[in-house]
Scaffold this motif. Structure first.
Motif, PDB file in Angstrom:
ATOM      1  N   LYS A 167      20.675  78.276  65.823  1.00  0.00           N
ATOM      2  CA  LYS A 167      19.494  78.522  64.980  1.00  0.00           C
ATOM      3  C   LYS A 167      19.370  80.010  64.682  1.00  0.00           C
ATOM      4  O   LYS A 167      19.265  80.827  65.591  1.00  0.00           O
ATOM      5  CB  LYS A 167      18.251  78.005  65.702  1.00  0.00           C
ATOM      6  CG  LYS A 167      16.957  78.145  64.944  1.00  0.00           C
ATOM      7  CD  LYS A 167      15.812  77.524  65.725  1.00  0.00           C
ATOM      8  CE  LYS A 167      15.572  78.228  67.037  1.00  0.00           C
ATOM      9  NZ  LYS A 167      14.452  77.664  67.809  1.00  0.00           N
ATOM     10  N   GLU A 198      15.853  77.196  75.177  1.00  0.00           N
ATOM     11  CA  GLU A 198      15.837  78.079  74.015  1.00  0.00           C
ATOM     12  C   GLU A 198      16.263  79.472  74.469  1.00  0.00           C
ATOM     13  O   GLU A 198      15.541  80.141  75.222  1.00  0.00           O
ATOM     14  CB  GLU A 198      14.438  78.104  73.398  1.00  0.00           C
ATOM     15  CG  GLU A 198      14.023  76.746  72.846  1.00  0.00           C
ATOM     16  CD  GLU A 198      12.679  76.754  72.135  1.00  0.00           C
ATOM     17  OE1 GLU A 198      12.424  75.823  71.354  1.00  0.00           O
ATOM     18  OE2 GLU A 198      11.880  77.685  72.354  1.00  0.00           O
ATOM     19  N   SER A 239      19.903  80.903  69.660  1.00  0.00           N
ATOM     20  CA  SER A 239      19.357  81.696  68.564  1.00  0.00           C
ATOM     21  C   SER A 239      19.924  83.114  68.608  1.00  0.00           C
ATOM     22  O   SER A 239      19.227  84.059  69.017  1.00  0.00           O
ATOM     23  CB  SER A 239      17.825  81.721  68.637  1.00  0.00           C
ATOM     24  OG  SER A 239      17.276  82.413  67.536  1.00  0.00           O
ATOM     25  N   GLN A 296      22.387  73.406  69.213  1.00  0.00           N
ATOM     26  CA  GLN A 296      22.080  73.754  67.831  1.00  0.00           C
ATOM     27  C   GLN A 296      22.137  75.270  67.751  1.00  0.00           C
ATOM     28  O   GLN A 296      21.793  75.972  68.704  1.00  0.00           O
ATOM     29  CB  GLN A 296      20.698  73.238  67.415  1.00  0.00           C
ATOM     30  CG  GLN A 296      19.549  73.764  68.250  1.00  0.00           C
ATOM     31  CD  GLN A 296      18.225  73.107  67.910  1.00  0.00           C
ATOM     32  OE1 GLN A 296      18.178  72.048  67.287  1.00  0.00           O
ATOM     33  NE2 GLN A 296      17.123  73.727  68.308  1.00  0.00           N
ATOM     34  N   MET A 344      16.405  79.423  59.584  1.00  0.00           N
ATOM     35  CA  MET A 344      14.955  79.378  59.709  1.00  0.00           C
ATOM     36  C   MET A 344      14.341  80.632  59.111  1.00  0.00           C
ATOM     37  O   MET A 344      14.808  81.740  59.393  1.00  0.00           O
ATOM     38  CB  MET A 344      14.568  79.255  61.186  1.00  0.00           C
ATOM     39  CG  MET A 344      13.079  79.061  61.428  1.00  0.00           C
ATOM     40  SD  MET A 344      12.715  78.675  63.168  1.00  0.00           S
ATOM     41  CE  MET A 344      13.048  80.273  63.919  1.00  0.00           C
ATOM     42  N   LEU A 376      21.482  76.057  61.794  1.00  0.00           N
ATOM     43  CA  LEU A 376      20.129  75.951  61.266  1.00  0.00           C
ATOM     44  C   LEU A 376      19.667  77.320  60.771  1.00  0.00           C
ATOM     45  O   LEU A 376      19.779  78.311  61.487  1.00  0.00           O
ATOM     46  CB  LEU A 376      19.163  75.452  62.344  1.00  0.00           C
ATOM     47  CG  LEU A 376      19.194  73.980  62.725  1.00  0.00           C
ATOM     48  CD1 LEU A 376      20.518  73.561  63.344  1.00  0.00           C
ATOM     49  CD2 LEU A 376      18.061  73.658  63.689  1.00  0.00           C
ATOM     50  N   CYS A 391      15.649  74.788  58.727  1.00  0.00           N
ATOM     51  CA  CYS A 391      14.789  74.662  59.905  1.00  0.00           C
ATOM     52  C   CYS A 391      13.420  75.259  59.587  1.00  0.00           C
ATOM     53  O   CYS A 391      13.300  76.475  59.410  1.00  0.00           O
ATOM     54  CB  CYS A 391      15.431  75.369  61.100  1.00  0.00           C
ATOM     55  SG  CYS A 391      14.433  75.357  62.604  1.00  0.00           S
ATOM     56  N   GLU A 418      10.564  73.277  65.922  1.00  0.00           N
ATOM     57  CA  GLU A 418      11.788  73.803  65.311  1.00  0.00           C
ATOM     58  C   GLU A 418      13.004  72.974  65.736  1.00  0.00           C
ATOM     59  O   GLU A 418      13.069  72.486  66.867  1.00  0.00           O
ATOM     60  CB  GLU A 418      12.015  75.253  65.731  1.00  0.00           C
ATOM     61  CG  GLU A 418      10.883  76.193  65.374  1.00  0.00           C
ATOM     62  CD  GLU A 418      11.038  77.580  65.981  1.00  0.00           C
ATOM     63  OE1 GLU A 418      10.166  78.431  65.724  1.00  0.00           O
ATOM     64  OE2 GLU A 418      12.014  77.807  66.728  1.00  0.00           O
ATOM     65  N   GLY A 419      13.964  72.865  64.839  1.00  0.00           N
ATOM     66  CA  GLY A 419      15.269  72.342  65.218  1.00  0.00           C
ATOM     67  C   GLY A 419      15.403  70.832  65.174  1.00  0.00           C
ATOM     68  O   GLY A 419      14.598  70.111  64.577  1.00  0.00           O
ATOM     69  N   SER A 457      19.454  75.291  72.611  1.00  0.00           N
ATOM     70  CA  SER A 457      18.962  75.802  71.332  1.00  0.00           C
ATOM     71  C   SER A 457      19.281  77.286  71.277  1.00  0.00           C
ATOM     72  O   SER A 457      18.553  78.121  71.807  1.00  0.00           O
ATOM     73  CB  SER A 457      17.451  75.555  71.204  1.00  0.00           C
ATOM     74  OG  SER A 457      16.981  75.991  69.943  1.00  0.00           O
TER      75      SER A 457
END
Length: 232
Positions: A159, A98, A116, A157, A190, A188, A218, A13-14, A114
Motif C-alpha cells: 500500500k 500494518e 506501506s 498487500q 492511496m 494499492l 485504496c 483501508e486495503g 499490510s
C-alpha cells in the motif's frame, strides 16, 4: 508495551476494507512521515504501558470481533510484539500487521502483512519544523527492499500513500527490486489526506493510474465516515 490506543471500528483501508476490527496501536516509530496522521504514535508518542494480559483482557470487550490489527507508529518496534501476536493467533484472531516494512518479520504470526513503504514525499522538510537529524534518518530508513522481500513470504498487500503522480516512478523502481514479483492487484495506491474533499480530488487521478497499470485503488473509508478522529 506502550499502547497509544485500543479501539473497535471497521478497517478503512486495503483488502479488508469494511471488516469490523479491533485496532491495537503501539506507540513509537522509526520514521517521521511529514503527513503522518497519527502523530501521537510517532512524532509525539504517547500512551500507557500495558502487559500482554492487560491487552488481551481489553479485547474481551469486543466479543463479536475476530479480526485484530497491530498498527502504530511502527508495531514491529514494540517490545514483545512477537509474543503478543502468538497469543492472538492461539486465541483464534485473524491478525493484520500494518508496517512500513523497515523491520524484519522474524516469523511473527501474521495473516495479512499490510506493507506501506514510504515514498520520497514522506520525508519531512525544513518547513515542517523537523529536526534535521530526523530528516536524514527518515530518508536513509524509509525503503528497505531486502526486508520487504522477507515480508512478501506472508499474505500481503503493498500500500502506497501517493501525493503526486510522479511518485509512480518510485513505485515502479521499488517493484523491480522485489521477489517474488508482486501481482499488480496487490499494489494499492492511496491518496494522501485526512479530509474528504482533498481525498476525493486526489482520488480521480489515482483511479486513472490504477486503470492503466492494473493496480488497486485504496480509499480511506474511515476518514469519510468519521473524519480525522482518534479511535476510529
Amino acid at each position: 508495551m506502550r499502547i497509544a490506543e485500543i479501539f473497535y471500528s471497521i478497517q478503512g483501508e486495503g483488502l479488508l476494507t469494511g471488516v469490523p476490527s479491533v485496532f491495537i496501536r503501539t506507540s513509537g516509530c522509526n520514521l517521521r512521515c511529514r503527513w503522518c496522521d497519527t502523530p501521537y504514535a510517532s512524532w509525539r508518542p504517547e500512551g500507557e504501558s500495558l502487559s500482554e494480559d492487560e491487552i488481551l483482557a481489553r479485547l474481551a470487550a469486543f466479543p463479536t470481533a475476530r479480526h485484530v490489527v497491530l498498527t502504530g507508529g511502527e508495531p514491529m518496534l514494540a517490545p514483545g510484539i512477537h509474543s503478543l501476536a502468538a497469543r492472538l493467533r492461539s486465541a483464534g484472531w485473524h491478525i493484520t500487521i500494518e508496517t512500513a516494512g523497515t523491520l524484519p518479520p522474524a516469523d511473527i504470526a501474521c495473516d495479512l502483512a499490510s506493507l506501506s513503504p514510504k515514498l520520497s514525499g514522506s520525508t519531512p522538510r525544513p518547513s515542517d519544523s523537523a529536526d534535521p537529524a530526523w530528516t536524514l534518518r527518515h530518508e536513509a530508513t524509509r525503503l528497505q527492499p531486502a526486508i520487504l522481500n522477507q515480508w512478501l513470504q506472508y499474505p500481503f498487500q503493498l500500500k502506497f500513500v501517493v501525493g503526486s503522480p510522479t511518485e509512480l516512478q518510485e513505485i515502479d523502481a521499488l517493484l523491480q527490486t522485489l521477489t517474488p514479483p508482486v501481482p499488480p492487484h496487490l499494489v494499492l495506491l492511496m491518496p494522501e489526506g485526512t479530509e474528504t474533499a482533498p481525498l476525493r480530488a486526489q482520488s480521480l487521478s489515482l483511479v486513472e493510474l490504477c486503470k492503466t497499470r492494473g493496480f488497486r485503488f485504496c480509499d480511506r473509508l474511515h476518514v469519510h465516515l468519521f473524519g480525522n478522529t482518534r479511535g476510529t
